[in-house]
Design a protein around this motif. Structure first.
Motif, PDB file in Angstrom:
ATOM      1  N   VAL A 112      12.702   6.451  42.843  1.00  0.00           N
ATOM      2  CA  VAL A 112      13.404   6.451  41.564  1.00  0.00           C
ATOM      3  C   VAL A 112      12.668   5.477  40.656  1.00  0.00           C
ATOM      4  O   VAL A 112      11.919   4.617  41.129  1.00  0.00           O
ATOM      5  N   ALA A 121      15.629   4.069  45.273  1.00  0.00           N
ATOM      6  CA  ALA A 121      17.067   4.150  45.028  1.00  0.00           C
ATOM      7  C   ALA A 121      17.757   3.418  46.177  1.00  0.00           C
ATOM      8  O   ALA A 121      17.719   3.865  47.317  1.00  0.00           O
ATOM      9  N   LEU A 136      23.724   4.081  40.310  1.00  0.00           N
ATOM     10  CA  LEU A 136      22.593   3.897  41.207  1.00  0.00           C
ATOM     11  C   LEU A 136      22.161   2.439  41.195  1.00  0.00           C
ATOM     12  O   LEU A 136      21.837   1.886  40.147  1.00  0.00           O
ATOM     13  N   SER A 138      19.521  -0.513  42.064  1.00  0.00           N
ATOM     14  CA  SER A 138      18.119  -0.796  42.359  1.00  0.00           C
ATOM     15  C   SER A 138      17.756  -2.124  41.707  1.00  0.00           C
ATOM     16  O   SER A 138      18.640  -2.932  41.396  1.00  0.00           O
ATOM     17  N   THR A 154      16.068   6.939  33.465  1.00  0.00           N
ATOM     18  CA  THR A 154      15.941   6.896  34.919  1.00  0.00           C
ATOM     19  C   THR A 154      15.493   8.254  35.435  1.00  0.00           C
ATOM     20  O   THR A 154      16.142   9.274  35.163  1.00  0.00           O
ATOM     21  N   GLN A 156      14.035  10.676  38.806  1.00  0.00           N
ATOM     22  CA  GLN A 156      13.919  10.853  40.255  1.00  0.00           C
ATOM     23  C   GLN A 156      13.180  12.159  40.505  1.00  0.00           C
ATOM     24  O   GLN A 156      13.680  13.225  40.193  1.00  0.00           O
ATOM     25  N   LEU A 200      24.500  12.214  41.730  1.00  0.00           N
ATOM     26  CA  LEU A 200      24.406  11.190  42.761  1.00  0.00           C
ATOM     27  C   LEU A 200      25.332  11.523  43.920  1.00  0.00           C
ATOM     28  O   LEU A 200      26.489  11.895  43.707  1.00  0.00           O
TER      29      LEU A 200
END
Length: 372
Positions: A112, A121, A136, A138, A154, A156, A200
């Motif tokens: 991520v 992540a 999320l 991080s 963000t 992914q 998510l």
């Protein structure tokens, strides 16, 4: 035998000055002999060429003299153990072959980041009791645009793994703790808000459900994790209460900054390489979240992490769990007894005064036309 309390008190007294010594990267508290825990605590020094020596160069400046381990032990009345290390650096991205692919919904352990870099992540968290609002977890340097509150998209997978804003955007930076050049830092932390909750999933790669988190852990505890670069790894807590200098390079124009009371976790293989930042250590049994990795030694064998309890305290979050779990298990965590919270062999939650001083910043929303 020296107690962890005494070792901690001496570390507190020494830290500010000893971190100024050339080649010293960190000072913490660990075991005098990891193979014989009954021998008690010791001061752990992380340093490069400054190994224990019987003689020192009297002509050298005090900041550049080698550390005389025996003399230091005699002066302090506590064992001193030097761990060789070339220094510690934040990790953002590198080449990897696993856990960097696109995955939907997103789960912990995969790549991520932002359009320019990739990390890991770490965990899916929530703000409300058993709520559906998922975020999320991080690191700041994984999710934030140069340590500022500017809009940060963000992705992914992260940009270093081929992720693009057009195809792979899953959300945007929500809140983060700003890193400081002048003050002591405690956590490299940020959380992103998804464009849609369904993007998510509260699962962890390979290990499945994370039912909650630890409030504290101790020297010698064994953990496991999945990172974007190193994949599945195990490690043991080598030291805690470790004050350490971490290099951030040009990120946010930070250079090298100081963190207080961190944990150093050692692996038999590399456990923290570029791209592993943000990965979360779990207990080997029970899958409880324990610590957040954000930096490491050059060879990757040492992970620099902080207790995940600090993240939960600062952001007011808990581990998100699948809705199928019984309600009473939604935010299970290990609550240590009072004796443990006063025991310096264990990590400690952030005290109220410090917690009030660490205020997360809300990021600017990205322009509507940029959203998918």
């Amino acid at each position: 035998m020296v107690s962890f309390r005494k070792a901690y008190q001496i570390k507190q007294r020494l830290a500010a000055n000893i971190l100024k010594r050339h080649g010293v990267h960190g000072i913490g508290v660990g075991l005098s002999d990891p193979r014989r825990p009954s021998k008690g605590a010791a001061i752990i020094l992380y340093a490069n060429a400054l190994a224990a020596t019987a003689k020192s160069n009297q002509k050298a400046s005090s900041k550049r003299k080698p550390i005389n381990c025996a003399m230091l032990q005699t002066k302090l009345g506590v064992p001193v153990r030097i761990v060789r290390s070339a220094g510690f650096h934040k990790h953002s991205s590198s080449e990897s072959v696993r856990f960097r692919r696109r995955i939907r919904p997103v789960i912990a352990g995969y790549s991520v980041g932002t359009p320019g870099a990739s990390g890991t992540a770490g965990l899916i968290v929530t703000k409300r009791k058993c709520g559906q609002n998922r975020y999320l977890l991080s690191n700041n340097h994984v999710l934030v645009n140069e340590n500022s509150n500017r809009c940060s998209k963000t992705l992914q997978p992260g940009g270093a793994d081929g992720g693009t804003v057009r195809k792979d955007r899953i959300g945007e930076l929500h809140r983060f703790v700003r890193l400081s050049k002048k003050r002591n830092n405690y956590l490299d932390a940020a959380m992103a808000k998804p464009l849609r909750p369904a993007l998510l999933s509260p699962r962890y790669a390979v290990f499945g459900t994370v039912p909650g988190h630890l409030r504290s852990y101790r020297v010698g505890d064994r953990f496991k994790k999945v990172g974007r670069t190193t994949g599945i790894r195990t490690g043991r807590v080598e030291s805690i209460h470790t004050d350490i200098r971490v290099g951030y390079g040009s990120y946010g124009n930070l250079g090298t900054i100081t963190f207080k009371n961190q944990s150093v976790i050692r692996g038999n293989r590399p456990v923290s390489l570029s791209g592993d930042s943000g990965s979360v250590w779990l207990t080997r049994r029970g899958n409880l979240a324990a610590a957040v990795n954000y930096a490491g030694s050059a060879d990757g064998f040492l992970s620099i992490s902080y207790p995940i309890e600090w993240f939960m305290q600062v952001f007011g979050t808990r581990v998100a769990t699948p809705s199928s779990h019984h309600r009473r298990k939604c935010h299970a965590l290990h609550r240590p007894g009072r004796s443990r919270l006063r025991n310096y062999a264990f990590t400690q939650p952030l005290p109220p005064k410090l917690l009030r001083a660490i205020r997360p910043i809300t990021a600017e929303h990205c322009p509507p036309m940029c959203r998918r």
